[in-house]
Write a protein that holds these residues in place. Structure first.
Motif, mmCIF file in Angstrom:
data_model
loop_
_atom_site.group_PDB
_atom_site.id
_atom_site.type_symbol
_atom_site.label_atom_id
_atom_site.label_comp_id
_atom_site.label_asym_id
_atom_site.label_seq_id
_atom_site.Cartn_x
_atom_site.Cartn_y
_atom_site.Cartn_z
ATOM 1 N N CYS A 20 1.251 4.922 0.558
ATOM 2 C CA CYS A 20 0.632 5.989 1.209
ATOM 3 C C CYS A 20 1.412 7.267 1.199
ATOM 4 C CB CYS A 20 0.547 5.656 2.746
ATOM 5 S SG CYS A 20 -0.407 4.074 3.086
ATOM 6 N N CYS A 23 -8.451 6.510 -0.434
ATOM 7 C CA CYS A 23 -8.042 5.515 -1.469
ATOM 8 C C CYS A 23 -8.341 6.029 -3.059
ATOM 9 C CB CYS A 23 -8.571 4.046 -1.110
ATOM 10 S SG CYS A 23 -8.164 2.642 -2.216
ATOM 11 N N ILE A 31 0.951 -1.133 0.009
ATOM 12 C CA ILE A 31 0.032 -0.050 0.121
ATOM 13 C C ILE A 31 1.003 0.911 -0.132
ATOM 14 C CG2 ILE A 31 -1.793 1.512 1.237
ATOM 15 C CD1 ILE A 31 -2.845 -1.309 2.622
ATOM 16 N N VAL A 71 -1.639 -0.513 -3.984
ATOM 17 C CA VAL A 71 -2.879 0.151 -3.787
ATOM 18 C C VAL A 71 -2.322 1.388 -3.477
ATOM 19 C CG1 VAL A 71 -4.880 0.643 -1.977
ATOM 20 C CG2 VAL A 71 -4.058 -1.751 -2.499
ATOM 21 N N MET A 118 -2.987 5.269 -1.698
ATOM 22 C CA MET A 118 -3.697 6.143 -0.757
ATOM 23 C C MET A 118 -3.177 7.455 -0.890
ATOM 24 S SD MET A 118 -4.629 3.325 1.980
ATOM 25 C CE MET A 118 -5.127 4.475 3.192
#
Length: 83
Positions: free
Chosen positions: A41, A66, A39, A74, A76
């Protein structure tokens, strides 16, 4: 959509994209050695200083917006480090 995620720090750094040169990020994962998806961030201003205290393997909780995913992560944005 805002999500709260818990994981382990994989990497902390500054974007190498010239359009996002002031963007700082933390990659987090599940702590598994064979993890291929992280992820990503992108941190908000209030979390940049906090990020300096984390090292790979530290447990972390982050809240962020998100925006989907790429092949390897992913994505974010506007992320706040909770703990």
């Amino acid at each position: 959509k805002y999500l709260k995620v818990t994981g382990y720090v994989d990497d902390v750094g500054q974007s190498d994209n010239i359009f996002l040169s002031d963007s700082y990020y933390i990659y987090i994962d599940d702590g598994n050695d064979y993890n291929f998806n992280d992820i990503r961030c992108s941190l908000n201003d209030e979390s940049i200083e906090k990020a300096a205290s984390f090292k790979p393997g530290d447990k972390i909780v982050i809240i962020g917006r998100c925006e989907g995913f790429s092949i390897t992560s992913v994505d974010m944005y506007d992320c706040t480090i909770v703990k």
